[in-house]
Scaffold this motif. Structure first.
Motif, PDB file in Angstrom:
ATOM      1  N   PHE A   6     -22.135  13.827  44.573  1.00 55.75           N
ATOM      2  CA  PHE A   6     -23.465  14.117  45.090  1.00 55.75           C
ATOM      3  C   PHE A   6     -23.393  15.200  46.150  1.00 55.75           C
ATOM      4  O   PHE A   6     -22.451  15.241  46.936  1.00 55.75           O
ATOM      5  N   GLY A   7     -24.410  16.050  46.158  1.00 54.94           N
ATOM      6  CA  GLY A   7     -24.546  17.083  47.168  1.00 54.94           C
ATOM      7  C   GLY A   7     -25.851  16.898  47.917  1.00 54.94           C
ATOM      8  O   GLY A   7     -26.463  15.821  47.880  1.00 54.94           O
ATOM      9  N   ALA A   8     -26.295  17.935  48.559  1.00 48.58           N
ATOM     10  CA  ALA A   8     -27.517  17.880  49.355  1.00 48.58           C
ATOM     11  C   ALA A   8     -28.746  17.534  48.519  1.00 48.58           C
ATOM     12  O   ALA A   8     -29.681  16.908  49.006  1.00 48.58           O
ATOM     13  N   ASN A   9     -28.743  17.926  47.237  1.00 49.32           N
ATOM     14  CA  ASN A   9     -29.879  17.664  46.353  1.00 49.32           C
ATOM     15  C   ASN A   9     -29.550  16.621  45.296  1.00 49.32           C
ATOM     16  O   ASN A   9     -30.032  16.692  44.166  1.00 49.32           O
ATOM     17  N   GLY A  10     -28.723  15.665  45.646  1.00 50.10           N
ATOM     18  CA  GLY A  10     -28.354  14.615  44.696  1.00 50.10           C
ATOM     19  C   GLY A  10     -27.202  15.045  43.813  1.00 50.10           C
ATOM     20  O   GLY A  10     -26.322  15.789  44.238  1.00 50.10           O
ATOM     21  N   PRO A  11     -27.213  14.626  42.541  1.00 51.85           N
ATOM     22  CA  PRO A  11     -26.074  14.906  41.666  1.00 51.85           C
ATOM     23  C   PRO A  11     -26.032  16.319  41.102  1.00 51.85           C
ATOM     24  O   PRO A  11     -25.098  16.667  40.400  1.00 51.85           O
ATOM     25  N   VAL A  12     -27.023  17.123  41.395  1.00 53.66           N
ATOM     26  CA  VAL A  12     -27.049  18.512  40.926  1.00 53.66           C
ATOM     27  C   VAL A  12     -26.465  19.377  42.042  1.00 53.66           C
ATOM     28  O   VAL A  12     -27.077  19.565  43.085  1.00 53.66           O
ATOM     29  N   LEU A  13     -25.244  19.876  41.803  1.00 52.35           N
ATOM     30  CA  LEU A  13     -24.488  20.563  42.846  1.00 52.35           C
ATOM     31  C   LEU A  13     -24.603  22.079  42.777  1.00 52.35           C
ATOM     32  O   LEU A  13     -24.759  22.655  41.704  1.00 52.35           O
ATOM     33  N   THR A  14     -24.454  22.706  43.926  1.00 56.12           N
ATOM     34  CA  THR A  14     -24.287  24.156  43.978  1.00 56.12           C
ATOM     35  C   THR A  14     -22.810  24.451  43.753  1.00 56.12           C
ATOM     36  O   THR A  14     -21.958  23.562  43.837  1.00 56.12           O
ATOM     37  N   LYS A  63     -17.509   0.906  34.440  1.00 54.87           N
ATOM     38  CA  LYS A  63     -17.165   0.474  35.791  1.00 54.87           C
ATOM     39  C   LYS A  63     -16.461   1.571  36.582  1.00 54.87           C
ATOM     40  O   LYS A  63     -16.513   1.587  37.805  1.00 54.87           O
ATOM     41  N   ASP A  64     -15.787   2.477  35.860  1.00 54.38           N
ATOM     42  CA  ASP A  64     -15.054   3.547  36.532  1.00 54.38           C
ATOM     43  C   ASP A  64     -15.868   4.833  36.678  1.00 54.38           C
ATOM     44  O   ASP A  64     -15.356   5.848  37.135  1.00 54.38           O
ATOM     45  N   ALA A  65     -17.142   4.794  36.301  1.00 56.01           N
ATOM     46  CA  ALA A  65     -17.982   5.991  36.360  1.00 56.01           C
ATOM     47  C   ALA A  65     -18.223   6.416  37.807  1.00 56.01           C
ATOM     48  O   ALA A  65     -18.527   5.590  38.663  1.00 56.01           O
ATOM     49  N   ARG A  66     -18.060   7.707  38.054  1.00 57.98           N
ATOM     50  CA  ARG A  66     -18.328   8.280  39.374  1.00 57.98           C
ATOM     51  C   ARG A  66     -19.047   9.614  39.181  1.00 57.98           C
ATOM     52  O   ARG A  66     -18.835  10.298  38.198  1.00 57.98           O
ATOM     53  N   ILE A  67     -19.874   9.948  40.127  1.00 56.46           N
ATOM     54  CA  ILE A  67     -20.569  11.229  40.096  1.00 56.46           C
ATOM     55  C   ILE A  67     -20.608  11.792  41.512  1.00 56.46           C
ATOM     56  O   ILE A  67     -20.815  11.062  42.470  1.00 56.46           O
ATOM     57  N   LEU A 111     -22.706  19.656  37.410  1.00 59.15           N
ATOM     58  CA  LEU A 111     -22.461  18.223  37.473  1.00 59.15           C
ATOM     59  C   LEU A 111     -20.956  18.003  37.518  1.00 59.15           C
ATOM     60  O   LEU A 111     -20.207  18.599  36.743  1.00 59.15           O
ATOM     61  N   LEU A 112     -20.525  17.120  38.402  1.00 61.07           N
ATOM     62  CA  LEU A 112     -19.115  16.787  38.545  1.00 61.07           C
ATOM     63  C   LEU A 112     -19.007  15.270  38.413  1.00 61.07           C
ATOM     64  O   LEU A 112     -19.532  14.533  39.247  1.00 61.07           O
TER      65      LEU A 112
END
Length: 74
Positions: free
Chosen positions: A52-60, A46-50, A37-38
Motif C-alpha cells: 500500500f502507498g499513499a493512495n491505497g494499493p495503487v502505487l506510484t 492466507k499468504d496473500a499480501r499487497i 500493483l505489488l
C-alpha cells in the motif's frame, strides 16, 4: 501520481525482476488500476499480501522502488 508513460520498458523490467527475486509480483498500470500493483502470494490465500502507498494499493513508481528497497530477499 507519476506519469507511468515516462517509465522505460527496461526500468519496468528491472523492477519486475527485483520484485520476483524478493518473492513479489509487480504489475503494470491498466485501465482497471491506473498505478502499479505489488503483490505476493495467492489472491485470497492466507499468504496473500499487497503493498500500500499513499493512495491505497495503487502505487506510484517511487513507492514501488521504496517498497522493493525495504523488502528482504525472498
Amino acid at each position: 501520481m507519476s506519469d507511468v508513460s515516462d517509465v522505460s520498458d527496461e526500468e519496468f523490467a528491472r523492477l519486475r525482476t527485483l520484485a520476483e527475486r524478493k518473492g513479489w509480483t509487480l504489475e503494470a498500470p491498466t485501465a482497471r488500476h491506473p498505478g502499479y500493483l505489488l503483490t505476493s502470494g495467492k489472491p485470497g490465500g492466507k499468504d496473500a499480501r499487497i503493498a500500500f502507498g499513499a493512495n491505497g494499493p495503487v502505487l506510484t513508481l517511487a513507492e514501488v522502488q521504496q517498497w522493493l528497497e525495504d523488502l528482504p530477499e525472498g
